[in-house]
Design an enzyme around this catalytic site. Structure first.
Site: not given
Length: 413
Positions: A85, A117, A119, A159, A225, A375
């Site tokens: 979408w 990424g 996830n 990752e 991070d 980022w």
């Protein structure tokens, strides 16, 4: 005569090689100068209020490369659309084409799409990377996908190889996966880039550095991070330097930008392809004792979620600066680590500002790197909501001006 023919053939081959190298360099460099690679977390479209970010919010004149995050990879070697979408043409929201339309405002802009990424994890990447047939299938599907939608290249954000569901063989498989992708993309004038970790454990487990970089046009180092709410004490998301004490601490000596960059360069990464990644967000903690609020102060877990990003332990710069406009989260400067932090009651945040990002951009210049990666755009003050910003995208403009002012200074001399 034969000798003359041989010389002419060799000369022609040399000219052809130089011509192709020149073309590749122009393609990579974008605006004929240092690169400024801008990732966009496209899910920011769904954020509430002033956190909502659309393609039309982007200033494409400040970036050389714009990266749409993300698409997925399947265990069968397919490229998967993650949000049809948001991404696909009408009757959907047409995200891909709206990004590509930004090239009308900056014809030199390179628009890439990124796979993976956090996830995504490793399982599907690992499955594909360790199979000769699936690598070839994936590379062909990538070329088809990139060509179908009109992107200028493809970015790989795995990752991480050999971790998070991967296998020890991923280290070799990652190189072979990149080699297959390059074989498909390069002859078609398309770019191949990757985002990679700077953690020593991740480098040793998953990256054969020199051959990885050889396959890429640009390698984006995710130099952030380095500390976060997974730690039981406060720390800097992306300190530029280590303190004297940290340099002798085996657990902390590499958790700063200078040392993390050195890990890649010392292992053979070509500086002219290396892009220094910087964060437009911070990490937050809830202090155990509000009166003990320095670096390495004990904590009780993540800090409170911001109104836009809505995730405990992480906060966008645009969320920090709005709070500071209201007189909260007074900024402190760490003169050893050369980054700011802020405290409000029992809330502690490490982030980057204009000052610290200029220093990091200068480091990229001084080290002869390709440029800087950010980022990500949607957590800059893209609406100019903060009184200190002086215009939209203050963080991005700080990096841009540092890269380009330095270039003009060098040219004048």
């Amino acid at each position: 005569m034969r000798n003359l023919e041989a010389v002419l053939v060799a000369l022609a081959a040399t000219v052809a090689t130089l011509s192709s190298v020149g073309t590749a360099e122009v393609a990579v460099k974008g605006n004929d100068g240092p690169v400024l690679v801008c990732y966009v977390g496209t899910w920011a479209y769904y954020r509430p209020g002033n956190g909502k970010f659309t393609p039309e919010d982007i200033d494409p004149t400040l970036c050389t490369h714009l990266v749409y995050a993300f698409v997925g990879i399947t265990g069968q070697g397919d490229v998967s659309v993650l949000d049809s979408w948001l991404d696909l043409p009408p009757p959907n929201l047409d995200g891909y084409n709206r990004f590509l339309a930004l090239k009308k405002k900056n014809p030199d802009l390179k628009v890439l799409i990124s796979v993976g990424g956090w996830n995504q994890g490793s399982y599907s990447f690992s499955t594909v990377a360790n199979s000769d047939q699936l690598r070839k299938t994936f590379a062909k599907n990538v070329l088809k996908f990139v060509t179908q939608y009109g992107f200028d290249g493809f970015d790989v954000d795995w990752e991480y190889p050999a971790l998070r569901g991967g296998a020890s063989s991923d280290k070799a498989g990652f190189v072979e996966l990149l080699r297959e992708l390059r074989a498909q993309l390069e002859p078609n004038g398309l770019l191949l880039t990757a985002a990679v970790s700077v953690g020593l454990d991740k480098i040793e487990a998953g990256y054969d550095v020199e051959p990885v970089v050889q396959q890429l046009d640009l390698v984006n180092l995710m130099v952030y991070d380095l500390h976060g709410s997974w730690d039981s004490v406060t720390g800097m998301n992306a300190a530029l330097k280590a303190t004297k004490e940290e340099k002798y601490d085996p657990d902390n000596k590499n958790l700063n930008v200078e040392s993390a960059l050195k890990l890649w360069l010392d292992r053979g990464a070509d500086p002219s392809k290396v892009v220094l990644g910087v964060p437009f967000y911070g990490h937050t903690w809830t202090l155990r004792d509000a009166s003990n609020a320095g670096v390495y102060a004990p904590t009780n877990g993540p800090g409170q979620a911001g109104p836009y990003t809505r995730e405990g332990g992480t906060i966008g710069y645009n969320e920090v600066c709005v709070q500071q406009d209201a007189g909260l989260y007074k900024e402190k400067w760490d003169s050893q680590r050369l980054v700011p932090y802020a405290v409000e009651g029992n809330q502690w945040v490490s982030y980057d500002n204009v000052r610290s990002l200029k220093l990091k951009a200068q480091l990229a210049v001084d080290q002869g790197l390709a440029g800087v990666m950010v980022w990500s755009l949607e957590t800059d003050d893209f609406r100019n909501d903060c009184s200190t910003s002086g215009g939209r995208f203050p963080l991005l403009r700080a990096i841009y001006s540092t890269l380009h002012n330095e270039r003009r200074r060098v040219h004048r001399h």
